[in-house]
Structure formats: C-alpha cells, structure tokens
Scaffold this motif. Structure first.
Motif, PDB file in Angstrom:
ATOM      1  N   LYS A 106     -18.171 -26.816   8.818  1.00  0.00           N
ATOM      2  CA  LYS A 106     -16.762 -26.941   9.476  1.00  0.00           C
ATOM      3  C   LYS A 106     -16.960 -25.358  10.343  1.00  0.00           C
ATOM      4  O   LYS A 106     -17.137 -25.377  11.489  1.00  0.00           O
ATOM      5  CB  LYS A 106     -15.009 -26.375   9.323  1.00  0.00           C
ATOM      6  N   ARG A 107     -17.482 -24.181   9.881  1.00  0.00           N
ATOM      7  CA  ARG A 107     -17.827 -23.237  11.171  1.00  0.00           C
ATOM      8  C   ARG A 107     -18.897 -23.505  11.352  1.00  0.00           C
ATOM      9  O   ARG A 107     -19.099 -22.918  12.844  1.00  0.00           O
ATOM     10  CB  ARG A 107     -18.134 -21.924   9.537  1.00  0.00           C
ATOM     11  N   SER A 108     -20.049 -23.911  10.161  1.00  0.00           N
ATOM     12  CA  SER A 108     -21.475 -24.080  11.119  1.00  0.00           C
ATOM     13  C   SER A 108     -21.443 -24.777  12.449  1.00  0.00           C
ATOM     14  O   SER A 108     -22.020 -25.020  13.385  1.00  0.00           O
ATOM     15  CB  SER A 108     -22.605 -24.669  10.112  1.00  0.00           C
ATOM     16  N   ASP A 109     -20.795 -26.056  12.428  1.00  0.00           N
ATOM     17  CA  ASP A 109     -20.400 -26.911  13.184  1.00  0.00           C
ATOM     18  C   ASP A 109     -19.629 -25.895  14.630  1.00  0.00           C
ATOM     19  O   ASP A 109     -20.255 -27.112  15.704  1.00  0.00           O
ATOM     20  CB  ASP A 109     -19.461 -27.857  12.954  1.00  0.00           C
ATOM     21  N   MET A 123     -27.972 -31.185   9.019  1.00  0.00           N
ATOM     22  CA  MET A 123     -27.340 -32.014   8.010  1.00  0.00           C
ATOM     23  C   MET A 123     -26.299 -32.435   9.449  1.00  0.00           C
ATOM     24  O   MET A 123     -25.577 -32.092   9.535  1.00  0.00           O
ATOM     25  CB  MET A 123     -26.574 -31.722   6.736  1.00  0.00           C
ATOM     26  N   ASN A 124     -26.068 -34.472   9.189  1.00  0.00           N
ATOM     27  CA  ASN A 124     -25.237 -34.779  10.110  1.00  0.00           C
ATOM     28  C   ASN A 124     -23.773 -34.263   9.067  1.00  0.00           C
ATOM     29  O   ASN A 124     -23.869 -34.540   7.756  1.00  0.00           O
ATOM     30  CB  ASN A 124     -26.145 -36.108  10.108  1.00  0.00           C
ATOM     31  N   ASP A 180     -19.793 -35.206   4.637  1.00  0.00           N
ATOM     32  CA  ASP A 180     -18.362 -35.732   4.451  1.00  0.00           C
ATOM     33  C   ASP A 180     -19.195 -36.172   2.583  1.00  0.00           C
ATOM     34  O   ASP A 180     -17.932 -36.284   1.882  1.00  0.00           O
ATOM     35  CB  ASP A 180     -18.321 -37.313   4.807  1.00  0.00           C
ATOM     36  N   LEU A 181     -20.638 -36.329   2.197  1.00  0.00           N
ATOM     37  CA  LEU A 181     -20.965 -37.022   1.113  1.00  0.00           C
ATOM     38  C   LEU A 181     -21.094 -35.574   0.024  1.00  0.00           C
ATOM     39  O   LEU A 181     -20.269 -36.226  -1.373  1.00  0.00           O
ATOM     40  CB  LEU A 181     -22.109 -38.147   0.610  1.00  0.00           C
ATOM     41  N   VAL A 182     -21.695 -34.909   0.235  1.00  0.00           N
ATOM     42  CA  VAL A 182     -21.367 -33.844  -0.296  1.00  0.00           C
ATOM     43  C   VAL A 182     -20.196 -33.596  -1.155  1.00  0.00           C
ATOM     44  O   VAL A 182     -19.324 -33.369  -2.066  1.00  0.00           O
ATOM     45  CB  VAL A 182     -22.011 -32.843   0.183  1.00  0.00           C
ATOM     46  N   ILE A 183     -18.706 -33.021  -0.230  1.00  0.00           N
ATOM     47  CA  ILE A 183     -17.447 -33.143  -0.285  1.00  0.00           C
ATOM     48  C   ILE A 183     -16.918 -33.992  -1.371  1.00  0.00           C
ATOM     49  O   ILE A 183     -16.353 -33.596  -2.049  1.00  0.00           O
ATOM     50  CB  ILE A 183     -17.422 -32.239   1.043  1.00  0.00           C
TER      51      ILE A 183
END
Length: 52
Positions: free
Chosen positions: A44-47, A1-2, A7-10
């Motif tokens: 954040k961790r996956s990024d 996911m980009n 941001d949309l989900v959060i």
C-alpha cells in the motif's frame, strides 16, 4: 508488480496461515499472518509513493 500479483501473494500467505492454524502449527501460522500484514502494508505504501 501489479495489483493482481500483490493480491495473490497476500491471499496465499493468509490462506497458508489459516491452514497452519487449523493444523496446530501456531508459531508458523503467526509468522504467515505477520508476513501477510507486513507485505500488505508495504504494498500500500509503495502504491501511494508511485503517484508521479
């Protein structure tokens, strides 16, 4: 996911939590706020781990 999808989900979880809190559904709003916090932390961790 980009980043936009993250941001949309959060954002949707957070807005749903606010709406539930205003409606008086405190247990459901707590679940939505917790979901937004957990999902944000996982995103954040996956990024950080994708730095290859």
């Amino acid at each position: 996911m980009n980043d936009l999808k993250h941001d949309l989900v959060i954002g949707l979880l957070f807005i749903g939590g606010i709406w539930s809190f205003i409606s008086g559904q405190f247990i459901f709003s707590t679940i939505l706020f917790a979901g937004a916090a957990v999902y944000s932390n996982i995103a954040k961790r996956s990024d950080k781990t994708d730095l290859t």
